[in-house]
Design a protein around this motif. Structure first.
Motif, short mmCIF file in Angstrom:
data_model
loop_
_atom_site.label_atom_id
_atom_site.label_comp_id
_atom_site.label_asym_id
_atom_site.label_seq_id
_atom_site.Cartn_x
_atom_site.Cartn_y
_atom_site.Cartn_z
N GLY A 251 0.78 -1.23 0.00
CA GLY A 251 0.00 0.00 0.00
C GLY A 251 0.81 1.27 0.00
O GLY A 251 0.27 2.36 0.19
N ARG A 252 2.13 1.17 -0.26
CA ARG A 252 2.97 2.38 -0.22
C ARG A 252 2.57 3.40 -1.30
O ARG A 252 2.30 4.57 -1.00
CB ARG A 252 4.44 2.00 -0.41
N THR A 253 2.53 2.93 -2.55
CA THR A 253 2.18 3.84 -3.65
C THR A 253 0.76 4.35 -3.51
O THR A 253 0.48 5.54 -3.73
CB THR A 253 2.34 3.11 -5.01
N LEU B 16 6.26 12.54 -7.10
CA LEU B 16 7.02 11.95 -8.20
C LEU B 16 6.59 10.50 -8.33
O LEU B 16 6.85 9.69 -7.45
CB LEU B 16 8.52 12.03 -7.90
N SER B 17 5.94 10.14 -9.45
CA SER B 17 5.38 8.79 -9.60
C SER B 17 6.47 7.77 -9.85
O SER B 17 7.58 8.10 -10.27
CB SER B 17 4.37 8.77 -10.74
N GLU B 18 6.14 6.49 -9.63
CA GLU B 18 7.12 5.41 -9.74
C GLU B 18 7.49 5.07 -11.18
O GLU B 18 8.53 4.47 -11.43
CB GLU B 18 6.61 4.15 -9.03
N ASP B 19 6.64 5.40 -12.14
CA ASP B 19 6.89 5.05 -13.54
C ASP B 19 7.00 6.33 -14.35
O ASP B 19 6.01 6.89 -14.81
CB ASP B 19 5.76 4.17 -14.07
N ARG B 20 8.22 6.81 -14.53
CA ARG B 20 8.41 8.11 -15.19
C ARG B 20 7.95 8.09 -16.64
O ARG B 20 7.48 9.09 -17.17
CB ARG B 20 9.88 8.53 -15.11
N LYS B 21 8.07 6.93 -17.31
CA LYS B 21 7.73 6.88 -18.73
C LYS B 21 6.23 6.79 -18.96
O LYS B 21 5.72 7.26 -19.97
CB LYS B 21 8.46 5.71 -19.40
N ASP C 276 8.31 8.43 -5.15
CA ASP C 276 7.98 7.02 -5.29
C ASP C 276 9.01 6.37 -6.22
O ASP C 276 9.03 6.62 -7.42
CB ASP C 276 6.57 6.88 -5.87
N GLU C 277 9.88 5.54 -5.66
CA GLU C 277 10.96 4.88 -6.41
C GLU C 277 11.77 5.89 -7.23
O GLU C 277 11.88 5.79 -8.46
CB GLU C 277 10.40 3.78 -7.32
N PRO C 278 12.38 6.89 -6.58
CA PRO C 278 13.05 7.97 -7.33
C PRO C 278 14.28 7.56 -8.10
O PRO C 278 14.71 8.30 -9.00
CB PRO C 278 13.41 8.98 -6.23
N THR C 279 14.87 6.38 -7.79
CA THR C 279 16.08 5.98 -8.52
C THR C 279 15.89 4.68 -9.30
O THR C 279 16.87 4.06 -9.70
CB THR C 279 17.28 5.80 -7.56
N ARG C 280 14.64 4.30 -9.54
CA ARG C 280 14.40 3.06 -10.29
C ARG C 280 14.96 3.17 -11.71
O ARG C 280 14.69 4.12 -12.44
CB ARG C 280 12.90 2.75 -10.36
N GLY C 281 15.77 2.19 -12.09
CA GLY C 281 16.28 2.13 -13.45
C GLY C 281 17.32 3.17 -13.81
O GLY C 281 17.56 3.42 -14.99
N VAL C 282 17.99 3.77 -12.80
CA VAL C 282 19.05 4.74 -13.11
C VAL C 282 20.37 4.19 -12.60
O VAL C 282 20.42 3.37 -11.68
CB VAL C 282 18.77 6.14 -12.52
N ASP C 283 21.47 4.65 -13.20
CA ASP C 283 22.77 4.09 -12.86
C ASP C 283 23.31 4.69 -11.56
O ASP C 283 22.74 5.62 -10.99
CB ASP C 283 23.75 4.32 -14.01
N ILE C 284 24.44 4.16 -11.11
CA ILE C 284 24.99 4.53 -9.82
C ILE C 284 25.39 6.01 -9.77
O ILE C 284 25.22 6.68 -8.74
CB ILE C 284 26.20 3.63 -9.46
#
Length: 516
Positions: free
Chosen positions: A300-302, A342-347, A429-437
């Motif tokens: 239930g986080r999102t 900031l949503s979890e799915d930027r695209k 919400d998942e601000p660094t999902r799918g981004v590099d280090i």
């Protein structure tokens, strides 16, 4: 050397001198890559390093300008994805390629549907093969459920199951765990090991160091379209790998906690209920504080963040912003009140990928780029340039199409559009999902800077290391309820997981029992 030994010595895949250029960009520069049967090769590098382009060449999606690809010692021309599949290569893309209106079985078996003697699709055989592939991942789903009804995590597992069902010789996994829980990640990594033990080659792309060092035999590092090193996993460590990836050392990835500057309560949620997943959530956020929100997928986080932001209807409970009770009927009211999400799915929900950087940043603040109701291009450009500099967004210019930027820079643009509203509270919400280090380090720097300026921040993340490293306090949800709260200095991975899975009672309850 015997014929059998020679055959074993021949790599399953050998890519030699692969080059690819686009207008103004050299994506690959004479790249060599070798993959052996029965090994896990990790492919790492910052976004924009060339990993995706190289994998697209191997998947038949992109034709190289130069170079050669060999499969089991034979030169091949991969003119399209079907060519790649015919040679035993399966690709699990970071961006899901499932058909949401089709069933799980139809997605898993697409193009390989079993037939009856009469030539009809054998639905029973389809269901059986699908269940078998999902069982390898420890997932139980009705094969005839439409994929669009599944959570993002379950859809990701269906994508993996489709590759397993192909019985491929090489499986390419591009960020396969970005939407998975820790338990699901562990099951997937166990599957990767089984594949390797059965002689299947796996190319594993991930920004998560734990996963890389748990499954990789060798690690190929890319930077700026070139291979900068090929290392046995046992002979390197995360710090060395990060330095090779970004070309510089990154000190203190998460930065310093800023509790000394924590101020008054800016957001308070009490007994929140919304939809089927938010049943009883309570927490506070103070000015200048980063509050992590942890929990399993489905906890239930999102949905909590969306309800607070006015994107989901609240059925019970109370939300207070700066001490005043609020219940937003739609996000526009929340934005005007000083809340941003900031949503979890930027695209899918965060950006207009076909639009330029400037209009994506200005979309939340139309009044700032208008005068007397008339749009002012110069104001929009000034606004975009300001945030481009402040967030270090790497792009050809603010007129550049957002969809052409790297994942990390797309995420910075998505963040910039909310910072333009000058929020008092920022829900991430998942601000660094799918981004590099490297991009993660930049985003963490931005978050720390916002907290230092007095912004209250809620950080939702499926990466426990991120929650532990960034949070001043951690609120843990379990099945739609607040299971407990941990201070930064007492929080551990084990403690968070215990609360998230319901193994441990909430601390307040335990304290109450002790007093009685």
């Amino acid at each position: 050397m015997t014929g059998t030994e020679e055959q074993a010595a021949v790599p399953l895949v050998r890519m030699t001198g692969i080059s690819k250029s686009y207008p103004g960009v050299r994506a690959l520069a004479e790249v060599d890559l070798t993959v052996r049967a029965g090994e896990v090769l990790a492919l790492v590098g910052e976004n924009g390093a060339g990993k995706s382009t190289l994998l697209k060449v191997l998947g038949g999606v992109v034709s190289p300008d130069a170079g050669q690809v060999e499969i089991a010692g034979e030169p091949v021309r991969l003119a399209g994805p079907r060519d790649s599949q015919r040679h035993g290569i399966a690709v699990i893309h970071q961006e899901l390629t499932l058909a949401p209106d089709l069933s799980v079985a139809e997605n898993v078996m697409v193009g390989r549907e079993p037939r009856t003697r009469a030539g009809l699709v054998d639905r029973s055989a389809m269901a059986s093969a699908t269940r078998s592939a999902l069982a390898e991942l420890g997932v139980q789903v009705d094969p005839w459920t439409p994929v669009g009804r599944l959570s993002l995590a379950r859809q990701q597992m269906v994508e993996v199951a489709r590759a397993l069902a192909q019985r491929a010789r090489l499986i390419i996994m591009d960020e396969p765990t970005s939407a998975l829980t820790e338990d699901e990640v562990d099951r997937l990594l166990a599957t990767v090991r089984r594949l390797r033990d059965n002689g299947v080659a796996v190319v594993y792309v991930s920004h998560r160091m734990r996963e890389i060092f748990e499954v990789a035999d060798r690690i190929t590092v890319m930077r700026d379209g070139q291979v900068t090193g090929v290392l046995p996993a046992a002979q390197t460590d995360p710090d060395d790998l990060v330095t090779r990836m970004v070309g510089r050392e990154i000190d203190r990835l998460f930065g310093e906690h800023g509790r000394a500057g924590v101020g008054e309560v800016v957001l308070e949620v009490r007994g929140l209920r919304a939809g089927p997943r938010v049943r009883d959530v309570s927490f506070q956020v103070r000015a200048g504080e980063v509050v992590g929100m942890a929990g399993l997928v489905g906890s239930g986080r999102t949905e909590t963040a969306k309800a607070v932001f006015g994107a989901e209807p609240i059925t019970a409970g109370e939300v207070r912003l700066r001490g005043r009770p609020v219940r937003f009927r739609h996000p526009g009211l929340a934005i005007r009140a000083g809340l941003a999400y900031l949503s979890e799915d930027r695209k899918l929900t965060g950006l207009f990928l076909d639009q330029p950087v400037r209009s994506n940043i200005a979309v939340t603040v139309p009044r700032q780029v208008a005068s007397r109701g008339w749009f002012q291009p110069r104001r929009e450009r000034r606004l975009a340039e300001r945030f481009r500099a402040a967030l270090r967004i790497v792009c050809p210019g603010v007129d550049a199409r957002v969809g052409g930027l790297s994942g990390g820079n797309q995420q910075k643009v998505a963040l910039a559009k909310w910072l333009a509203t000058e929020p008092a509270v920022l829900l991430l919400d998942e601000p660094t999902r799918g981004v590099d280090i490297g991009a993660k380090a930049e985003i963490y720097r931005i978050i720390r800077g916002l907290a230092a300026e007095g912004v209250g921040i809620v950080l939702i993340s499926s990466e426990l290391t991120e929650v532990l490293g960034m949070s001043d306090r951690i609120v843990v949800l379990c099945e739609g309820r607040t299971a407990g709260e941990l201070a930064a200095d007492e929080a551990t991975e084990e403690g968070v997981v215990a609360l998230a899975t319901g193994v441990r009672a909430r601390p307040a309850d335990a304290a109450g029992e002790a007093r009685s």
